[in-house]
Write a protein that holds these residues in place. Structure first.
Motif, short mmCIF file in Angstrom:
data_model
loop_
_atom_site.label_atom_id
_atom_site.label_comp_id
_atom_site.label_asym_id
_atom_site.label_seq_id
_atom_site.Cartn_x
_atom_site.Cartn_y
_atom_site.Cartn_z
N ASP A 273 57.03 36.87 25.79
CA ASP A 273 56.49 37.37 27.06
C ASP A 273 55.09 37.90 26.83
O ASP A 273 54.79 38.43 25.75
CB ASP A 273 57.40 38.51 27.57
N VAL A 274 54.24 37.76 27.83
CA VAL A 274 52.87 38.28 27.73
C VAL A 274 52.89 39.80 27.70
O VAL A 274 53.86 40.43 28.14
CB VAL A 274 52.01 37.80 28.92
N THR A 275 51.84 40.40 27.19
CA THR A 275 51.76 41.86 27.11
C THR A 275 50.50 42.41 27.78
O THR A 275 50.42 43.60 28.06
CB THR A 275 51.75 42.32 25.63
N ARG A 276 49.52 41.55 28.02
CA ARG A 276 48.28 42.03 28.65
C ARG A 276 48.46 42.09 30.17
O ARG A 276 49.14 41.26 30.76
CB ARG A 276 47.11 41.12 28.28
N PRO A 277 47.87 43.10 30.82
CA PRO A 277 48.07 43.27 32.26
C PRO A 277 47.43 42.15 33.09
O PRO A 277 46.65 41.36 32.57
CB PRO A 277 47.39 44.61 32.54
N LEU A 278 47.79 42.10 34.36
CA LEU A 278 47.16 41.14 35.27
C LEU A 278 45.66 41.43 35.35
O LEU A 278 45.24 42.58 35.27
CB LEU A 278 47.77 41.27 36.67
N ILE B 251 44.62 41.56 40.71
CA ILE B 251 44.99 42.88 41.24
C ILE B 251 44.27 43.14 42.56
O ILE B 251 44.90 43.59 43.54
CB ILE B 251 44.64 43.98 40.20
N SER C 38 52.82 31.94 34.52
CA SER C 38 53.36 32.98 33.64
C SER C 38 52.51 33.17 32.40
O SER C 38 52.16 34.30 32.05
CB SER C 38 54.79 32.63 33.22
N LYS C 39 52.18 32.07 31.72
CA LYS C 39 51.42 32.18 30.49
C LYS C 39 49.93 32.03 30.77
O LYS C 39 49.10 32.61 30.08
CB LYS C 39 51.92 31.15 29.46
N GLY D 213 49.54 35.54 33.02
CA GLY D 213 50.40 36.72 32.81
C GLY D 213 51.33 37.02 33.97
O GLY D 213 51.67 38.17 34.22
N THR E 82 54.52 36.54 34.30
CA THR E 82 55.95 36.51 33.96
C THR E 82 56.78 37.44 34.86
O THR E 82 57.90 37.11 35.23
CB THR E 82 56.19 36.87 32.48
N GLY E 83 56.20 38.58 35.24
CA GLY E 83 56.91 39.50 36.13
C GLY E 83 56.40 39.46 37.56
O GLY E 83 56.81 40.26 38.40
N THR E 84 55.51 38.50 37.85
CA THR E 84 54.92 38.38 39.19
C THR E 84 55.42 37.12 39.89
O THR E 84 55.46 37.05 41.11
CB THR E 84 53.37 38.40 39.07
#
Lengths: 389, 389
Positions: A42-47, A52, A235-236, A239, A241-243
């Motif tokens: 999973d990615v770790t850097r923010p959107l 935003i 997703s990749k 980022g 993955t949660g959006t």
């Protein structure tokens, strides 16, 4: 009342549960070990700021009667489909907006696309592989033929003589990080055209490709519009993955068994799906602006740099690997003939590094281990220093 | 390569296309007519402030590394499942969080839930009905038995002698607005238990029920946890039609054919779905706060007042109807023996009001017309004044 009996043929995967259990137990026993997880998928850097900003604005629109949005088209808003048309034009691929279907992610579409195919079809899936390809077909009762991906073929299986109806290709590949070149994909398209087969091309990692000679879309191969569906995701790339936003391309030229697959997928989606949130579609649109693209590329460059650091460390150690160049995944050949789980334990206990045993992705994954570039630069460097010092 | 041949058995519905065409042509010919659409099946009031605040905050979280969220559980975040547990406790229904599956809306789940059932099952669907129930079963090749809903049974068909395996109940109903009472639902639960059948209970309009004696959840009926799945949505409860969030409840006590349907649905969702956007789940959580609930109830009261205005007008006109009390839908019996399309044309041409012909929802819908309470108070009043003056 009968349930779907095919579900009982699914193998229960304990892979990630078992990885988590061993990590947890090790950490509990060694609280000072400072364990570094290079197992994260999973990615770790923010959107990025462009996304935003677009979503903040969209949320505000939803709170006012004049700008509120109810149901949108199931296939997605025109503004987003048009942005994707332009993105593909930049790859030299000409698409019409109604060949693009916006979705809540490639995983959903990988599962749902099978609805338009007969359960009598024979399916070819590479091994090792993302487990969803196999499981979704087992749920429908389709016959699955595994294609060996191994060191001999560079983890890139090529067409054989045997007839299949549906072919899964994931390039850059999860878990191996291997990437098909133009000639190899041309061979697959030629096979699919000759066998009246359909390629399901999973392009989720396309944004990691760093060489203009390598295809980032199956439609860069002539004839693919007559035999391939492309599934992609933000997703990749961005980022998400949660959006949750992806898209599936079903060309209008794709006619099989007398039916337009584009029309069938449209019917499936308008019947069983109600579109992606307006707010998310505005965020996705921002990804494809020049500003959004530049910001997303910075994040990918960060992950790619991590992969480079990891590659350099394993080169130094003389441990062979695949991937890590056009992919966030490094697929290590476990040294000294160790099994996947043996090497997993060595990395955890001696170096406090968590990986993912390759055997969890299929029988050809035995003897391999997957690491990912999604941790921070600092942790990735620290982990590699532990290994090489 | 064979496609899913069942798709060719789907009827093509021209209902909404034809409604739009006639409206467009009429408006073009009569630009000054000030046409009012009471055909809208979508909310028009914006998201409430509690939801907007929660989503604005969640967007900001996604832009910072410390608060960024990647993949969540496919079944949804604990904070939202816990909020729904509490909401159901308020209805006197005890649920565990792992009996609740968050989704992108009831339409997706209505389509996808069938994946866990054999295609040999016989399905009972009321007529008239939301077309998705029938179409999703035709796509799988299941035998569909239509249950007559008509003026004689108050548009609430009751169980017969014939055996079926899966039963669709939508209460309050789309399109008729009819609501089952406790005794009627008890008869259905008893039937399902006796026949080893599963009820798919669509509760999408539950928030419109305005009488504490009427069930808002199938689980208010004893024994339902052993025979029913409940599908619900925030689309009509909180105006989430373009924001996309719903949930499906599969009790752990629901065991059929030797299998836990909860475990099967979990497997389906973890394989073919990747969860709802974090931002949307935070918005949904806010719906269930006291503040959010109060704000959403104001919106529903607004729509309910529109329905009341409409009911009063048709009472005055001596036109009989169903619904409009615990539902945003009014199901009119077309006067003077007119067909659905004949009355549609009268309303459009003489009163500049757009409705939806009942015949589009099934054979028992012929001679009926659906109006909705989702327009503004001003337009709804104006439309009714045109009819009654």
């Amino acid at each position: 009342m009968k349930v779907n009996g095919h579900f009982s043929n699914l193998a229960t995967s304990y892979l990630f549960t078992e990885v988590a259990r061993r990590q947890r137990e090790y950490t509990a026993a060694h609280p000072d070990a400072e364990t570094i997880r290079l197992s994260i998928g999973d990615v770790t850097r923010p959107l990025v700021p462009a996304v935003i900003d677009a979503m903040t604005k969209a949320v505000a629109e939803m709170g006012k009667a004049e700008t509120f949005r109810g149901y949108g088209d199931e296939q997605g808003y025109g503004f987003l489909r048009d942005a994707i048309v332009k993105y593909y034009a930049g790859k030299g691929v000409e698409l019409a907006p109604d060949e693009i279907f916006i979705s809540d992610g490639a995983k959903s579409d990988v599962g749902n696309i099978l609805n338009i195919f007969s359960t009598d079809n024979i399916v070819a899936v590479p091994d090792p592989v993302y487990p969803v390809y196999v499981d979704t077909n087992i749920m429908d009762g389709r016959k699955v033929l595994l294609l060996d991906a191994n060191a001999e073929n560079g983890f890139l299986p090529m067409p054989g003589e045997e007839h299949v109806d549906i072919i899964y290709i994931c390039s850059p590949n999860n878990p191996t990080g291997a990437v098909y070149n133009r000639e190899q994909l041309t061979a697959w398209v030629d096979y699919a055209l000759a066998h009246d087969a359909v390629i399901l091309f999973d392009a989720a990692y396309e944004a990691f490709i760093n060489d203009p000679a390598l295809p980032t879309s199956i439609y860069q191969i002539p004839g693919a519009e007559k035999c391939a569906i492309e599934l992609c995701s933000l997703s990749k790339t961005a980022g998400f993955t949660g959006t949750r936003c992806g898209y599936t391309i079903v060309p209008k030229a794709l006619v099989k068994d007398g039916a337009s697959l584009n029309a069938m997928w449209l019917r499936r989606q308008t019947t069983k799906f109600n579109g992606v949130p307006y707010i998310v579609q505005r965020g996705a649109e921002a990804v494809f602006t020049p500003e959004g693209m530049a910001q997303c590329k910075e994040n990918i460059a960060h992950y790619r740099e991590n992969a480079k650091v990891m590659g350099a460390a394993f080169d130094k150690l003389g441990i062979s690997y695949c991937g890590g160049v056009h992919s966030p995944y490094i697929w290590l050949h476990c040294p000294d003939g160790m099994t996947s789980w043996e090497y997993f334990d060595v990395l955890l206990e001696q170096y406090h590094i968590v990986g993912t045993p390759g055997s969890g992705f299929g029988k050809n994954g035995e003897g391999y281990l997957r690491l990912t570039a999604f941790n921070t630069a600092e942790n990735t460097k620290k982990a590699m220093e532990r290994l090489t010092k």
